[in-house]
Design an enzyme around this catalytic site. Structure first.
Site, PDB file in Angstrom:
ATOM      1  CB  SER A 137       0.008   7.604   2.630  1.00 56.24           C
ATOM      2  OG  SER A 137       0.736   8.251   1.597  1.00 56.24           O
ATOM      3  CE1 TYR A 151      -2.011   3.790  -0.826  1.00 56.43           C
ATOM      4  CE2 TYR A 151      -1.172   6.019  -1.146  1.00 56.43           C
ATOM      5  CZ  TYR A 151      -1.053   4.762  -0.576  1.00 56.43           C
ATOM      6  OH  TYR A 151       0.019   4.468   0.236  1.00 56.43           O
TER       7      TYR A 151
HETATM    8  P1  NAP Z   1       4.985  -3.304  -0.381  1.00 57.23           P
HETATM    9  O1  NAP Z   1       6.457  -3.251  -0.381  1.00 57.23           O
HETATM   10  O2  NAP Z   1       4.258  -3.459  -1.676  1.00 57.23           O
HETATM   11  O3  NAP Z   1       4.533  -4.462   0.626  1.00 57.23           O
HETATM   12  C1  NAP Z   1       3.162  -4.675   0.827  1.00 57.23           C
HETATM   13  C2  NAP Z   1       2.966  -5.756   1.862  1.00 57.23           C
HETATM   14  O4  NAP Z   1       1.558  -5.880   2.102  1.00 57.23           O
HETATM   15  C3  NAP Z   1       3.445  -7.118   1.420  1.00 57.23           C
HETATM   16  O5  NAP Z   1       3.904  -7.800   2.564  1.00 57.23           O
HETATM   17  C4  NAP Z   1       2.176  -7.770   0.882  1.00 57.23           C
HETATM   18  O6  NAP Z   1       2.174  -9.197   0.969  1.00 57.23           O
HETATM   19  C5  NAP Z   1       1.150  -7.222   1.838  1.00 57.23           C
HETATM   20  N1  NAP Z   1      -0.199  -7.199   1.336  1.00 57.23           N
HETATM   21  C6  NAP Z   1      -0.707  -6.532   0.266  1.00 57.23           C
HETATM   22  N2  NAP Z   1      -2.027  -6.745   0.150  1.00 57.23           N
HETATM   23  C7  NAP Z   1      -2.371  -7.561   1.176  1.00 57.23           C
HETATM   24  C8  NAP Z   1      -3.588  -8.141   1.606  1.00 57.23           C
HETATM   25  N3  NAP Z   1      -4.738  -7.949   0.945  1.00 57.23           N
HETATM   26  N4  NAP Z   1      -3.566  -8.935   2.697  1.00 57.23           N
HETATM   27  C9  NAP Z   1      -2.422  -9.164   3.385  1.00 57.23           C
HETATM   28  N5  NAP Z   1      -1.236  -8.630   3.024  1.00 57.23           N
HETATM   29  C10 NAP Z   1      -1.220  -7.849   1.926  1.00 57.23           C
HETATM   30  O7  NAP Z   1       4.355  -1.994   0.293  1.00 57.23           O
HETATM   31  P2  NAP Z   1       4.992  -0.874   1.242  1.00 57.23           P
HETATM   32  O8  NAP Z   1       5.491   0.225   0.393  1.00 57.23           O
HETATM   33  O9  NAP Z   1       5.894  -1.498   2.236  1.00 57.23           O
HETATM   34  O10 NAP Z   1       3.657  -0.321   1.936  1.00 57.23           O
HETATM   35  C11 NAP Z   1       3.306  -0.649   3.254  1.00 57.23           C
HETATM   36  C12 NAP Z   1       2.294   0.391   3.725  1.00 57.23           C
HETATM   37  O11 NAP Z   1       2.890   1.689   3.660  1.00 57.23           O
HETATM   38  C13 NAP Z   1       1.034   0.463   2.877  1.00 57.23           C
HETATM   39  O12 NAP Z   1      -0.084   0.660   3.715  1.00 57.23           O
HETATM   40  C14 NAP Z   1       1.259   1.692   2.015  1.00 57.23           C
HETATM   41  O13 NAP Z   1       0.053   2.281   1.602  1.00 57.23           O
HETATM   42  C15 NAP Z   1       2.030   2.572   2.974  1.00 57.23           C
HETATM   43  N6  NAP Z   1       2.833   3.625   2.342  1.00 57.23           N
HETATM   44  C16 NAP Z   1       3.851   3.299   1.504  1.00 57.23           C
HETATM   45  C17 NAP Z   1       4.583   4.328   0.918  1.00 57.23           C
HETATM   46  C18 NAP Z   1       5.739   4.066  -0.020  1.00 57.23           C
HETATM   47  O14 NAP Z   1       6.186   5.008  -0.708  1.00 57.23           O
HETATM   48  N7  NAP Z   1       6.256   2.838  -0.110  1.00 57.23           N
HETATM   49  C19 NAP Z   1       4.263   5.652   1.193  1.00 57.23           C
HETATM   50  C20 NAP Z   1       3.223   5.934   2.052  1.00 57.23           C
HETATM   51  C21 NAP Z   1       2.516   4.912   2.631  1.00 57.23           C
HETATM   52  P3  NAP Z   1       2.853 -10.115  -0.184  1.00 57.23           P
HETATM   53  O15 NAP Z   1       4.327  -9.922  -0.048  1.00 57.23           O
HETATM   54  O16 NAP Z   1       2.463 -11.516   0.137  1.00 57.23           O
HETATM   55  O17 NAP Z   1       2.335  -9.625  -1.485  1.00 57.23           O
END
Ligand code: NAP
Length: 242
Positions: A137, A151
């Site tokens: 991130s 985080y």
């Molecule tokens: P998201 O839309 O909330 O999706 C999270 C995904 O991770 C879902 O598929 C969820 O499964 C799964 N998950 C969560 N906890 C888990 C666990 N303990 N074991 C297995 N699967 C798990 O999140 P996102 O925004 O796409 O984020 C993805 C990555 O990008 C993360 O590492 C996040 O820190 C990083 N990131 C995101 C942003 C942003 O602004 N969105 C920015 C920087 C970095 P379920 O569907 O079954 O709950």
């Protein structure tokens, strides 16, 4: 040789966009997720519609046995060539002094221990080389004051994990890189209590808007693919200038 790639957290958000993108790029895919079966099945259907094989496995990445089950299921598709360490969570946005120990532990568990467990499985199984992409991130370098410093600190650990693993695994032909997204339009912001964050934060993003999951998926596909054969240990920032 067919590319066989595991994506943790492949049911929603950046992971789901990456699964769809990689399917069109010719990867067979194992997607892990925690509990959203419906979303995982929808991604699986799109993988198959793109003409690729796929498997969706409920596997909490904080549990070594469930991680092993995910990797075993992927082995049915063929020898593992790729891992996208993506499953991540935040906790409620707020001042550092309000951070609850349970939320801290959960963020460390999923975003760091989960990444390490999956990278370890991948490193053991990629006997003919491969590529790992860790989803970090932009918070890792911004620090996220007033939001979620813990985080941000864990994401900085992801960058260090990337650099160290890249060096340790290079002699075995395994490349390790990271992407560092800025604010991307996914459900993660609802978990942190600010579902409209992609819109409210737009004013402080130099490009003037939040990113879309597809804009991260393309970079992950690049880092896994044939145009990145000399790229390892890199942290690619995709944050609209943040
Ligand atoms: P998201 O839309 O909330 O999706 C999270 C995904 O991770 C879902 O598929 C969820 O499964 C799964 N998950 C969560 N906890 C888990 C666990 N303990 N074991 C297995 N699967 C798990 O999140 P996102 O925004 O796409 O984020 C993805 C990555 O990008 C993360 O590492 C996040 O820190 C990083 N990131 C995101 C942003 C942003 O602004 N969105 C920015 C920087 C970095 P379920 O569907 O079954 O709950």
């Amino acid at each position: 040789m067919t590319s066989v790639t595991i994506i943790t957290g492949g049911s929603r958000g950046i992971g789901a966009a990456t699964a769809r993108r990689l399917a069109t790029a010719g990867h067979d895919l194992a997607i892990g997720y925690r509990r959203d079966h419906t979303a995982a099945k929808a991604v699986l259907a799109d993988i198959e519609a793109a003409g690729r094989r796929g498997v969706a496995v409920p596997a909490d990445t904080t549990d070594p046995d469930q991680v092993q089950r995910l990797f075993d299921a992927a082995a049915d598709l063929g020898p593992l060539t790729g891992l996208v360490n993506n499953a991540g969570i935040t906790s409620p946005i707020g001042p550092f002094t309000d951070l609850r120990p349970d939320d801290l532990r959960q963020v460390v568990d999923v975003n760091l221990i989960g990444y390490v467990l999956c990278a370890q499985q991948a490193a053991r199984r990629m006997t003919s080389g491969g590529a790992i992409v860790n989803v970090s991130s932009a918070a890792a370098t911004l620090g996220s004051p007033g939001e979620y410093i813990h985080y941000a600190a864990v994401k900085a650990a992801t960058d260090t994990l990337t650099v160290g693993l890249a060096k340790e695994l290079a002699p075995r032909g395994i490349r390790v890189n990271a992407v560092a997204p800025g604010i991307i339009r996914t459900d993660i912001h609802a978990v942190s209590g600010v579902p409209d964050r992609p819109d409210t934060a737009a004013g402080r993003i130099p490009l003037g808007r939040a990113g879309e999951p597809d804009e991260i998926a393309g970079a992950i596909a690049f880092l896994l693919g044939p145009d990145a054969t000399y790229t390892t240990g890199a942290v690619l920032r995709i944050a609209g200038g943040l």
